[in-house]
Write an enzyme that holds these catalytic residues in place. Structure first.
Site, PDB file in Angstrom:
ATOM      1  N   LYS A  34       0.831  -1.203   0.000  1.00 48.07           N
ATOM      2  CA  LYS A  34       0.000   0.000   0.000  1.00 48.07           C
ATOM      3  C   LYS A  34       0.866   1.254   0.000  1.00 48.07           C
ATOM      4  O   LYS A  34       0.567   2.228  -0.694  1.00 48.07           O
ATOM      5  CB  LYS A  34      -0.939  -0.022   1.213  1.00 48.07           C
ATOM      6  CG  LYS A  34      -1.955  -1.146   1.143  1.00 48.07           C
ATOM      7  CD  LYS A  34      -2.673  -1.391   2.468  1.00 48.07           C
ATOM      8  CE  LYS A  34      -3.588  -2.608   2.368  1.00 48.07           C
ATOM      9  NZ  LYS A  34      -4.258  -2.935   3.646  1.00 48.07           N
ATOM     10  N   ASP A  70     -10.659   2.186   4.418  1.00 41.10           N
ATOM     11  CA  ASP A  70     -10.984   0.762   4.277  1.00 41.10           C
ATOM     12  C   ASP A  70     -12.486   0.556   4.127  1.00 41.10           C
ATOM     13  O   ASP A  70     -12.930  -0.505   3.682  1.00 41.10           O
ATOM     14  CB  ASP A  70     -10.481  -0.027   5.492  1.00 41.10           C
ATOM     15  CG  ASP A  70      -9.098  -0.612   5.278  1.00 41.10           C
ATOM     16  OD1 ASP A  70      -8.746  -0.889   4.115  1.00 41.10           O
ATOM     17  OD2 ASP A  70      -8.370  -0.811   6.269  1.00 41.10           O
ATOM     18  N   GLN A  93      -4.309  -2.080   9.909  1.00 40.91           N
ATOM     19  CA  GLN A  93      -4.194  -3.350   9.205  1.00 40.91           C
ATOM     20  C   GLN A  93      -4.757  -4.482  10.063  1.00 40.91           C
ATOM     21  O   GLN A  93      -4.338  -4.675  11.208  1.00 40.91           O
ATOM     22  CB  GLN A  93      -2.730  -3.629   8.840  1.00 40.91           C
ATOM     23  CG  GLN A  93      -2.524  -4.878   8.019  1.00 40.91           C
ATOM     24  CD  GLN A  93      -3.187  -4.793   6.649  1.00 40.91           C
ATOM     25  OE1 GLN A  93      -3.125  -3.776   5.973  1.00 40.91           O
ATOM     26  NE2 GLN A  93      -3.828  -5.877   6.238  1.00 40.91           N
TER      27      GLN A  93
END
Length: 307
Positions: free
Chosen positions: A59, A126, A103
């Protein structure tokens, strides 16, 4: 959409994601040229999980390629939920931060849902905050979870028709399968731009015979379980589009490790019309959609400040 095929057409997520990143790079150049600073993404890792570090590194590399600034904060596994929440709140209040992600998975002593909801909905790139998921369920404008958005984009770019089609989603995770089922079945006329399919969800408690029966009826089959080789050739309707979201690391007969999906790729591609590989399918698209969400978040935050 084809319903007969001698060998499935491969939906190449790497090529598709590369094209999207190029477009996003050009979009950002215009954004900065208009007097705005580059968007910023903060990624938080709790613990030393190698897979989590690898995912975040991908990312960060994508951010650098596109022109998004980023920061990775690695916290020890012993970090308490309260300490993590305080850090998230600091990033929420920081006007120079446009996107925040934690994460997953987080250590067992930390509640995942609490942490997802701690991230401000307008910085939740997200798309896991309950506000974004709720708005998605109600066909409202929102930040859409990256993997489901990636699957939607792959279907659109591959000219796979979804209107009125039978879709089976195997898996019921709250971060992938559920929002994907919402996108696939919802009304395309509304803000969330759903795909108007008829959707069936199967999961671990679906009997094996019933799972096979449902899968064979699917024009589009999406699998997101994390069980290598779950979907076999006899479970797939000839000409169907098969999207493999699952990814597992296994050891082959020679003792070498490799990444595989939930679909028996070599067998299923003999009957499917379209199929995504693992790796190189949904994974790269997930990262590309995360970048797109970060830019979207930055633009919305600017708009909110000027309203």
């Amino acid at each position: 959409m084809r319903f007969t095929s001698n060998m499935a057409q491969i939906i190449n997520g790497n090529d598709m994601a590369q094209d999207i990143r190029k477009n996003l790079r050009n979009e950002l150049l215009q954004f900065v040229a208009a007097g705005h600073r580059e968007p910023h993404l903060t990624a938080i890792i709790v613990g030393e999980d190698p897979a989590s570090k690898t995912y975040v590194e991908k990312k960060v590399l994508a951010c650098k390629e596109i022109g998004i600034s980023s920061k990775t904060i690695v916290l020890p596994k012993s970090t308490t939920q309260e300490e993590l929440q305080r850090l998230i709140e600091q990033e929420n209040k920081n006007e120079n931060v446009n996107g925040i992600l934690v994460q997953l998975p987080v250590p067992e002593h930390i509640d995942e849902r609490t942490i997802c909801n701690a991230i401000s909905a307008d910085k939740d790139v997200d798309g896991f905050n309950e506000i974004n998921i709720g708005r998605l369920a109600l066909d409202m404008e929102c930040i859409v979870p990256a993997t489901p958005l990636g699957v939607k984009t792959m279907l659109q770019r591959s000219n796979i028709q979804t209107f009125g089609r039978n879709v089976v989603v195997v898996g019921r995770s709250k971060n992938v399968s559920l929002p994907l089922a919402i996108i696939l079945h919802s009304d395309g006329k509304h803000a969330a731009k759903g795909m108007d399919a008829t959707v069936t969800i199967c999961h671990r408690n679906t009997p094996a015979k019933e799972l096979a029966k449902h899968c064979r009826q699917a024009d589009i089959l999406v699998v997101a379980v994390g069980k290598p080789g779950l979907i076999t050739k006899d479970m797939v309707k000839p000409g169907a589009c098969v999207i493999d979201v699952g990814i597992s690391r296994i050891q082959d007969e020679a003792g070498k490790f490799k990444l595989v999906g939930d679909v028996d790729f070599d067998e299923v591609r003999q009957v499917a019309g379209h199929i995504t590989p693992v790796p190189g399918g949904v994974g790269p698209m997930t990262v590309a959609m995360l970048m797109q969400n970060t830019i979207l978040a930055a633009k919305k935050q600017i708009s909110n400040r000027t309203d």
